[in-house]
Design a protein around this motif. Structure first.
Motif, PDB file in Angstrom:
ATOM      1  N   THR A  25      10.147  13.549 104.452  1.00 28.23           N
ATOM      2  CA  THR A  25      11.350  14.226 104.950  1.00 28.23           C
ATOM      3  C   THR A  25      12.464  14.111 103.921  1.00 28.23           C
ATOM      4  O   THR A  25      12.457  13.222 103.060  1.00 28.23           O
ATOM      5  CB  THR A  25      11.852  13.604 106.265  1.00 28.23           C
ATOM      6  OG1 THR A  25      12.279  12.246 106.019  1.00 28.23           O
ATOM      7  CG2 THR A  25      10.777  13.628 107.340  1.00 28.23           C
ATOM      8  N   PHE A  26      13.452  15.013 104.040  1.00 27.29           N
ATOM      9  CA  PHE A  26      14.644  14.909 103.206  1.00 27.29           C
ATOM     10  C   PHE A  26      15.326  13.566 103.428  1.00 27.29           C
ATOM     11  O   PHE A  26      15.822  12.949 102.488  1.00 27.29           O
ATOM     12  CB  PHE A  26      15.618  16.041 103.524  1.00 27.29           C
ATOM     13  CG  PHE A  26      15.177  17.395 103.027  1.00 27.29           C
ATOM     14  CD1 PHE A  26      14.616  17.547 101.771  1.00 27.29           C
ATOM     15  CD2 PHE A  26      15.341  18.519 103.825  1.00 27.29           C
ATOM     16  CE1 PHE A  26      14.210  18.792 101.307  1.00 27.29           C
ATOM     17  CE2 PHE A  26      14.946  19.768 103.380  1.00 27.29           C
ATOM     18  CZ  PHE A  26      14.380  19.912 102.113  1.00 27.29           C
TER      19      PHE A  26
ATOM     20  N   GLU B  89      17.179   8.367 101.477  1.00 24.71           N
ATOM     21  CA  GLU B  89      17.229   6.913 101.624  1.00 24.71           C
ATOM     22  C   GLU B  89      16.661   6.217 100.394  1.00 24.71           C
ATOM     23  O   GLU B  89      17.229   5.216  99.916  1.00 24.71           O
ATOM     24  CB  GLU B  89      16.464   6.481 102.875  1.00 24.71           C
ATOM     25  CG  GLU B  89      16.661   5.019 103.253  1.00 24.71           C
ATOM     26  CD  GLU B  89      18.117   4.670 103.514  1.00 24.71           C
ATOM     27  OE1 GLU B  89      18.488   3.499 103.292  1.00 24.71           O
ATOM     28  OE2 GLU B  89      18.900   5.551 103.934  1.00 24.71           O
ATOM     29  N   ASP B  90      15.570   6.722  99.837  1.00 26.75           N
ATOM     30  CA  ASP B  90      15.005   6.140  98.618  1.00 26.75           C
ATOM     31  C   ASP B  90      16.011   6.205  97.464  1.00 26.75           C
ATOM     32  O   ASP B  90      16.137   5.268  96.672  1.00 26.75           O
ATOM     33  CB  ASP B  90      13.729   6.880  98.208  1.00 26.75           C
ATOM     34  CG  ASP B  90      12.572   6.635  99.165  1.00 26.75           C
ATOM     35  OD1 ASP B  90      12.651   5.687  99.959  1.00 26.75           O
ATOM     36  OD2 ASP B  90      11.586   7.395  99.100  1.00 26.75           O
ATOM     37  N   THR B  91      16.725   7.328  97.372  1.00 23.73           N
ATOM     38  CA  THR B  91      17.724   7.501  96.317  1.00 23.73           C
ATOM     39  C   THR B  91      18.891   6.538  96.499  1.00 23.73           C
ATOM     40  O   THR B  91      19.369   5.932  95.530  1.00 23.73           O
ATOM     41  CB  THR B  91      18.229   8.953  96.294  1.00 23.73           C
ATOM     42  OG1 THR B  91      17.120   9.843  96.089  1.00 23.73           O
ATOM     43  CG2 THR B  91      19.249   9.170  95.189  1.00 23.73           C
TER      44      THR B  91
ATOM     45  N   VAL C 181      23.900  13.392  97.259  1.00 27.73           N
ATOM     46  CA  VAL C 181      22.462  13.112  97.323  1.00 27.73           C
ATOM     47  C   VAL C 181      21.781  14.121  98.254  1.00 27.73           C
ATOM     48  O   VAL C 181      20.745  14.713  97.911  1.00 27.73           O
ATOM     49  CB  VAL C 181      22.205  11.670  97.793  1.00 27.73           C
ATOM     50  CG1 VAL C 181      20.711  11.427  97.992  1.00 27.73           C
ATOM     51  CG2 VAL C 181      22.768  10.664  96.778  1.00 27.73           C
ATOM     52  N   GLU C 182      22.360  14.342  99.417  1.00 27.00           N
ATOM     53  CA  GLU C 182      21.783  15.299 100.371  1.00 27.00           C
ATOM     54  C   GLU C 182      21.792  16.719  99.797  1.00 27.00           C
ATOM     55  O   GLU C 182      20.835  17.486  99.980  1.00 27.00           O
ATOM     56  CB  GLU C 182      22.551  15.235 101.686  1.00 27.00           C
ATOM     57  CG  GLU C 182      22.354  13.913 102.438  1.00 27.00           C
ATOM     58  CD  GLU C 182      23.216  13.803 103.688  1.00 27.00           C
ATOM     59  OE1 GLU C 182      24.100  14.684 103.877  1.00 27.00           O
ATOM     60  OE2 GLU C 182      23.022  12.850 104.464  1.00 27.00           O
ATOM     61  N   PHE C 183      22.867  17.066  99.104  1.00 25.43           N
ATOM     62  CA  PHE C 183      22.996  18.394  98.496  1.00 25.43           C
ATOM     63  C   PHE C 183      21.900  18.638  97.460  1.00 25.43           C
ATOM     64  O   PHE C 183      21.218  19.676  97.469  1.00 25.43           O
ATOM     65  CB  PHE C 183      24.385  18.511  97.858  1.00 25.43           C
ATOM     66  CG  PHE C 183      24.567  19.674  96.927  1.00 25.43           C
ATOM     67  CD1 PHE C 183      24.488  20.986  97.376  1.00 25.43           C
ATOM     68  CD2 PHE C 183      24.838  19.459  95.570  1.00 25.43           C
ATOM     69  CE1 PHE C 183      24.664  22.063  96.516  1.00 25.43           C
ATOM     70  CE2 PHE C 183      25.017  20.526  94.701  1.00 25.43           C
ATOM     71  CZ  PHE C 183      24.923  21.826  95.177  1.00 25.43           C
ATOM     72  N   VAL C 184      21.689  17.669  96.568  1.00 19.48           N
ATOM     73  CA  VAL C 184      20.705  17.839  95.499  1.00 19.48           C
ATOM     74  C   VAL C 184      19.290  17.844  96.063  1.00 19.48           C
ATOM     75  O   VAL C 184      18.465  18.705  95.715  1.00 19.48           O
ATOM     76  CB  VAL C 184      20.867  16.739  94.435  1.00 19.48           C
ATOM     77  CG1 VAL C 184      19.743  16.829  93.397  1.00 19.48           C
ATOM     78  CG2 VAL C 184      22.227  16.862  93.752  1.00 19.48           C
ATOM     79  N   ILE C 185      18.989  16.893  96.923  1.00 15.11           N
ATOM     80  CA  ILE C 185      17.627  16.792  97.465  1.00 15.11           C
ATOM     81  C   ILE C 185      17.298  18.006  98.325  1.00 15.11           C
ATOM     82  O   ILE C 185      16.167  18.507  98.304  1.00 15.11           O
ATOM     83  CB  ILE C 185      17.480  15.469  98.241  1.00 15.11           C
ATOM     84  CG1 ILE C 185      17.417  14.316  97.224  1.00 15.11           C
ATOM     85  CG2 ILE C 185      16.258  15.480  99.153  1.00 15.11           C
ATOM     86  CD1 ILE C 185      17.539  12.950  97.815  1.00 15.11           C
ATOM     87  N   GLY C 186      18.279  18.501  99.047  1.00  8.78           N
ATOM     88  CA  GLY C 186      18.060  19.709  99.846  1.00  8.78           C
ATOM     89  C   GLY C 186      17.755  20.927  98.993  1.00  8.78           C
ATOM     90  O   GLY C 186      17.080  21.863  99.442  1.00  8.78           O
TER      91      GLY C 186
END
Length: 526
Positions: free
Chosen positions: A58-59, A64-66, A79-84
């Protein structure tokens, strides 16, 4: 020659070419490369690109790993922006013809340190080279993109360089030396994107290419941008130990596919004693463990051993590494690889927002030269190329959205060489370069002390005076430009390290072994 375009991009790697291709259907874009177009860090990236593609992943897991790897110093929104944006970035690369490894009808995913799932898409062990080739092929084919290799940027052209002086601080492009003839050119544009990569060559041992001398970071600082978290220099745990080949990286995926770290003297596999994740612990943990093993037992290196895996499996997953090592007399299918840590990635840099905007009007930045909030105190494996794709596109999208508000380029003064002469003391540059890299390795490396940092700061002050005097009297050359940027970048690293009174992520200092309850960025203001 000099040039005027709509958008100027300094750097021809993943971030710069992604931005260029996103802009080119609407704008005229010029891309400057320091050397050949494919000499930057992108082409050197062996590992891959992290993206949530495995069933069950999951995203939220990737976020969380990041955050865990970054020791909480990351900006969660970024982080959410890039991973998404990762799956869409992978899809664009597939359309450009990047031949990612597949497993049946799906992309083959490998796993690297710090990741809780398999999520690394790759092209064998040469992902960066394949990505660079695809992006460069597309850019060369686009009529609105002009690619100019062998241009070494000196400084930003700003409002103070206007024929009618202004203190507005707007960036109108850069001055750059053309390598062949040594002429200084002026390249102007209504928007400039800095995509110059990191500062790995500040250190004696680094996996970074020769040109990674912190140019964009130093130029932005001199222009008036804030710089953040420069103390967070990532050391890759496994660089080949070879006195003639000082920067050949052994990708983290070797550990991801079963490689073990072993003390060559005792034969003991030591990582399970250090961390429950063993060889798949984050890079800072593994690098410090190897460093401690080497120092405690007086070793030159430790062994990375994957010879217990089937030979066909090893050759199939790591064909380029296998071939390179064979040429050096090492068969990784039958014997261990001698490895040491080496500087690998610059986690700090130019402060940017989610659109890639810096503190200076008209200047954007993307990729390793920035501090975007993604990496925090330690970059999670294979998030680096991903950042380049997402922020390269973000810069381009914001420029396009704001285009009508960007003022036209005013008349800018040409470079003035009327008061300088050719140098007859090039040995000074080589000597200072060597000295910087050596004391940065010894005093500002994997494990630090306040006293060592203060010694480094003292040496930097003396060298800055020498370099400034040299720069003021002699005609600029590529080597002089790099030396000037190296010493400036070294100062930013040491200043940042002295300001952080804790150990967090990549910054481990014996005087301050504890971690403070709140994670706070180290922000330097010009």
């Amino acid at each position: 020659m000099s040039s005027t375009s709509d958008v100027l991009i300094v750097g021809s790697g993943a971030a710069g070419l992604t931005a260029a291709l996103t802009l080119a259907d609407r704008f005229r874009v010029t891309v400057l490369a320091k050397g050949a177009l494919n000499e930057g860090s992108t082409a050197w990236a062996q590992g891959g690109i992290a993206a949530v593609l495995e069933p069950g992943d999951t995203f939220a897991n990737h976020v969380e790993d990041t955050m865990v790897a970054g020791a909480g110093l990351n900006d969660r929104d970024v982080v959410e922006f890039v991973i998404g944006g990762a799956p869409a970035a992978i899809e664009r690369l597939v359309r450009l013809g990047v031949p990612f490894e597949t497993d049946g009808n799906a992309l083959h995913l490998t796993r690297e340190g710090g990741h809780s799932h398999r999520r690394i898409v790759h092209v064998a062990d040469a992902t960066g080279w394949a990505v660079q080739e695809a992006l460069q092929r597309a850019a060369e084919a686009h009529p609105n993109i002009t690619l100019l290799p062998d241009r070494v940027a000196i400084d930003l052209a700003t409002s103070r360089h206007e024929e009618r002086y202004s203190g507005a601080g707007t960036v109108w492009g850069v001055y750059a030396v053309e390598r062949t003839l040594g002429h200084v050119e002026l390249h102007t544009a209504r928007a400039t994107i800095m995509a110059t990569g990191g500062a790995g060559r500040t250190y004696l041992f680094s996996t970074a290419p020769r040109g990674a001398t912190g140019d964009g970071i130093a130029m932005a600082w001199r222009g008036g941008c804030r710089i953040a978290n420069m103390e967070m220099m990532q050391f890759h745990p496994t660089c080949l130990y070879d006195l003639d080949v000082k920067n050949f990286l052994i990708t983290e995926a070797v550990r991801g596919e079963g490689g073990r770290l072993v003390n060559p003297r005792t034969g003991h596999r030591f990582m399970p004693d250090i961390d429950p994740r063993a060889e798949l612990a984050p890079r800072d943990v593994v690098a410090r463990a190897i460093d401690a093993e080497i120092k405690r037992d007086g070793l030159d290196y430790v062994h990375l051993d994957i010879s217990h895996m089937p030979a066909a499996f090893v050759r199939g997953h790591f064909p380029n590494i296998h071939e390179k090592l064979l040429g050096l007399g090492i068969d990784m299918t039958r014997q261990p690889i001698p490895v040491v840590p080496a500087q690998h990635y610059t986690c700090g840099g130019i402060v940017v927002d989610r659109d890639g905007r810096t503190d200076l009007p008209g200047l954007y930045a993307a990729g390793e030269c920035t501090e975007s909030g993604l990496h925090g105190a330690n970059r999670l494996a294979s998030n680096s190329l991903l950042e380049c794709f997402v922020f390269g596109e973000a810069c381009a999208t914001d420029i396009a959205a704001r285009w009508d508000t960007l003022p036209p380029v005013p008349a800018i003064r040409p470079w003035d060489e009327s008061r300088v002469t050719d140098s007859d003391e090039e040995v000074v540059i080589k000597q200072n370069w060597t000295e910087i890299r050596r004391f940065m390795w010894n005093y500002v490396g994997i494990v630090r002390t306040t006293k060592r940092l203060q010694r480094a700061a003292s040496r930097i002050r003396l060298l800055q005076e020498e370099v400034a005097d040299y720069y003021g009297h002699f005609r600029v050359t590529p080597d002089l430009i790099e030396l000037r940027n190296l010493i400036q970048t070294a100062e930013l690293i040491v200043r940042s390290a002295l300001q952080r009174h804790e150990s967090r992520g990549l910054h481990y200092v014996l005087d301050w072994p504890g971690t403070l309850p709140d994670a706070v960025d180290t922000v330097l203001v010009p």
